[in-house]
Design a protein around this motif. Structure first.
Motif, PDB file in Angstrom:
ATOM      1  N   ARG A  59       0.832  -1.214   0.000  1.00  0.00           N
ATOM      2  CA  ARG A  59       0.000   0.000   0.000  1.00  0.00           C
ATOM      3  C   ARG A  59       0.862   1.257   0.000  1.00  0.00           C
ATOM      4  O   ARG A  59       0.516   2.248  -0.636  1.00  0.00           O
ATOM      5  N   HIS A  60       1.979   1.199   0.697  1.00  0.00           N
ATOM      6  CA  HIS A  60       2.887   2.347   0.718  1.00  0.00           C
ATOM      7  C   HIS A  60       3.443   2.609  -0.677  1.00  0.00           C
ATOM      8  O   HIS A  60       3.553   3.754  -1.103  1.00  0.00           O
ATOM      9  N   SER A  63       0.776   4.303  -2.859  1.00  0.00           N
ATOM     10  CA  SER A  63       0.392   5.685  -2.619  1.00  0.00           C
ATOM     11  C   SER A  63       1.169   6.596  -3.549  1.00  0.00           C
ATOM     12  O   SER A  63       2.393   6.560  -3.612  1.00  0.00           O
ATOM     13  N   GLY A  64       0.450   7.340  -4.346  1.00  0.00           N
ATOM     14  CA  GLY A  64       1.080   8.229  -5.307  1.00  0.00           C
ATOM     15  C   GLY A  64       1.476   7.557  -6.610  1.00  0.00           C
ATOM     16  O   GLY A  64       1.974   8.203  -7.510  1.00  0.00           O
TER      17      GLY A  64
END
Length: 78
Positions: A59-60, A63-64
């Motif tokens: 998920r990290h 992100s973006g």
């Protein structure tokens, strides 16, 4: 370390969450095995040893992330 493409991570997360929501842990042997396979693949794709950490890492990385990023599909030097 090789990095999994965002589309791959997104798909793995979706499969894991679906299997978890459907209760695969207490389901048929096939469903349990599929959940174990997805968990293992998530760990390999994120360089972790625990599925909870793998989900956080995936998920990290998402992100973006740009969903249209196809940089791995383009020829190098193009």
């Amino acid at each position: 370390m090789l990095m999994a493409h965002p589309a791959v991570l997104k798909d793995l997360i979706a499969q894991y969450e679906t299997l978890s929501l459907l209760g695969a842990e207490e389901s048929t042997p096939e469903a349990r095995q599929r959940l174990a396979d997805i968990s293992y693949t998530l760990c390999v794709a994120t360089g972790t040893r625990d599925v909870d950490m793998a989900l956080i890492a995936a998920r990290h990385r998402l992100s973006g992330a740009r969903p249209e990023d196809d940089s791995l599909l383009q020829a190098s030097g193009a």
